[in-house]
Design a protein around this motif. Structure first.
Motif, short mmCIF file in Angstrom:
data_model
loop_
_atom_site.label_atom_id
_atom_site.label_comp_id
_atom_site.label_asym_id
_atom_site.label_seq_id
_atom_site.Cartn_x
_atom_site.Cartn_y
_atom_site.Cartn_z
N GLY A 104 0.78 -1.23 0.00
CA GLY A 104 0.00 0.00 0.00
C GLY A 104 0.80 1.27 0.00
N LEU A 105 2.14 1.17 0.02
CA LEU A 105 2.96 2.38 -0.06
C LEU A 105 2.87 2.98 -1.45
CD1 LEU A 105 6.32 1.46 1.73
CD2 LEU A 105 4.40 2.75 2.67
N THR A 106 2.86 4.30 -1.51
CA THR A 106 3.00 4.93 -2.81
C THR A 106 4.44 4.77 -3.27
OG1 THR A 106 3.65 7.08 -1.91
CG2 THR A 106 1.28 6.67 -2.16
N VAL A 107 4.68 4.98 -4.55
CA VAL A 107 6.05 4.88 -5.05
C VAL A 107 6.93 5.93 -4.37
CG1 VAL A 107 7.51 5.00 -7.10
CG2 VAL A 107 5.24 3.96 -7.26
N ALA A 108 6.38 7.11 -4.15
CA ALA A 108 7.15 8.16 -3.47
C ALA A 108 7.54 7.73 -2.07
CB ALA A 108 6.33 9.45 -3.42
N GLU A 109 6.63 7.06 -1.36
CA GLU A 109 6.93 6.58 -0.02
C GLU A 109 8.00 5.49 -0.04
OE1 GLU A 109 2.59 7.40 2.14
OE2 GLU A 109 2.95 5.52 1.03
N CYS A 110 7.97 4.65 -1.08
CA CYS A 110 9.00 3.61 -1.23
C CYS A 110 10.37 4.25 -1.43
CB CYS A 110 8.68 2.70 -2.41
SG CYS A 110 7.27 1.61 -2.17
N VAL A 111 10.43 5.24 -2.31
CA VAL A 111 11.69 5.94 -2.56
C VAL A 111 12.19 6.58 -1.28
CG1 VAL A 111 12.74 7.90 -3.77
CG2 VAL A 111 11.22 6.35 -5.01
N ASP A 112 11.29 7.22 -0.54
CA ASP A 112 11.68 7.89 0.71
C ASP A 112 12.17 6.89 1.74
OD1 ASP A 112 11.79 10.33 2.32
OD2 ASP A 112 10.19 9.40 3.49
N ARG A 113 11.52 5.73 1.83
CA ARG A 113 11.91 4.72 2.82
C ARG A 113 13.29 4.15 2.52
NH1 ARG A 113 9.15 2.12 6.68
NH2 ARG A 113 9.88 0.06 7.35
N ILE A 114 13.56 3.87 1.25
CA ILE A 114 14.85 3.30 0.87
C ILE A 114 15.96 4.35 0.97
CG2 ILE A 114 16.15 2.24 -1.03
CD1 ILE A 114 13.51 1.02 -1.99
N ALA A 115 15.60 5.61 0.78
CA ALA A 115 16.61 6.68 0.79
C ALA A 115 17.35 6.77 2.11
CB ALA A 115 15.94 8.03 0.48
N ALA A 116 16.75 6.27 3.19
CA ALA A 116 17.40 6.30 4.49
C ALA A 116 18.70 5.50 4.50
CB ALA A 116 16.45 5.77 5.56
N ALA A 117 18.81 4.55 3.58
CA ALA A 117 20.01 3.69 3.53
C ALA A 117 20.91 4.05 2.35
CB ALA A 117 19.59 2.23 3.43
N ALA A 118 20.61 5.15 1.66
CA ALA A 118 21.32 5.47 0.43
C ALA A 118 22.82 5.67 0.62
CB ALA A 118 20.71 6.71 -0.22
N ASP A 119 23.22 6.26 1.73
CA ASP A 119 24.66 6.48 1.95
C ASP A 119 25.38 5.15 2.08
OD1 ASP A 119 26.84 8.46 2.42
OD2 ASP A 119 26.97 7.41 4.34
N ASP A 120 24.76 4.20 2.76
CA ASP A 120 25.34 2.86 2.88
C ASP A 120 25.42 2.19 1.52
OD1 ASP A 120 26.22 0.43 4.24
OD2 ASP A 120 24.22 -0.35 3.82
N TYR A 121 24.36 2.35 0.71
CA TYR A 121 24.36 1.75 -0.63
C TYR A 121 25.47 2.35 -1.49
CZ TYR A 121 19.62 0.06 0.53
OH TYR A 121 18.54 -0.54 1.11
N LYS A 122 25.69 3.66 -1.34
CA LYS A 122 26.76 4.31 -2.09
C LYS A 122 28.11 3.68 -1.76
CE LYS A 122 28.90 7.66 -0.39
NZ LYS A 122 29.30 8.92 0.27
N GLU A 123 28.36 3.49 -0.45
CA GLU A 123 29.63 2.91 -0.03
C GLU A 123 29.79 1.49 -0.57
OE1 GLU A 123 32.06 4.43 1.47
OE2 GLU A 123 30.92 6.29 1.62
#
Length: 215
Positions: free
Chosen positions: A79-98
């Motif tokens: 039930g998450l919107t796509v925007a909410e999915c992007v926002d939720r995953i973004a919390a780990a983006a720095d780790d993903y970059k590394e």
């Protein structure tokens, strides 16, 4: 084959400085998050319409970045919107970059250099050792955007992400962007998931820009 996350990191790499191009941290996190979401979509782990995203297959992919992102979506439930999915995953983006940078080093594409900036702040540079992958990504996008060639579905998804994040300046000249504008709009319509993620990334970045202006 590189993941979308790895390809985006390569596109964002400043060859001369061996560092990522300047972007607001929040905008960068959105870019990386959108790339991870697209990776999950193309691996048939999620499905979306222009509003909602659903985990259709919780089976691990074997990619630690994508499995972490998939786990975050599963925890949130349907039930998450796509925007909410992007926002939720973004919390780990720095780790993903590394993790993505470590992979590119392991692949022999980048080299890590440790140093000091003003002898105080620890810095890392990532000079390109073998730029074939980087050149291939850019050349592939240029070829598709500046011709009538029928693109691979994967390239359509990447184009949607690059367009939403306003990154075509890393691939095309200003004149070429103007020439390719209609082509970009045409290709954007070919992939529903790319449209959904692209719209979500665009909305979040617009909100970031508005907040910065208001502040």
């Amino acid at each position: 084959m590189l993941s979308f996350v790895e390809e985006i990191i390569l596109l964002l790499l400043d060859d001369a400085k061996g560092a990522l191009v300047d972007m607001p941290l929040s905008a960068f996190n959105v870019v990386v998050s959108g790339a991870a979401l697209m990776d999950l979509a193309i691996r048939n782990r999620i499905d979306t319409d222009l509003e909602k995203a659903v985990v259709t297959d919780p089976t691990p992919t074997g990619d630690d970045i994508l499995d972490d992102a998939l786990g975050r979506l599963r925890e949130a439930g349907d039930g998450l919107t796509v925007a909410e999915c992007v926002d939720r995953i973004a919390a780990a983006a720095d780790d993903y970059k590394e993790r993505a940078l470590e992979r590119l080093v392991a692949h022999g594409i980048l080299r890590e250099e440790n140093g000091r900036f003003l002898w105080v702040f620890h810095t890392r540079r990532y000079p390109v050792i073998d730029d074939r992958e980087q050149r291939e990504v850019k050349a592939r996008l240029r070829q598709i955007l500046l011709s009538d060639e029928i693109p691979d579905p994967r390239d359509v998804v990447l184009i949607c992400l690059v367009d939403a994040c306003r990154l075509f300046g890393l691939v095309l000249t200003a004149a070429e962007i103007e020439t390719a504008d209609a082509r970009i709009a045409q290709l954007r319509k070919l992939d529903l998931i790319g449209q959904a993620v692209g719209a979500a990334v665009w909305d979040i970045q617009s909100s970031i820009a508005l907040a910065a202006t208001a502040g």
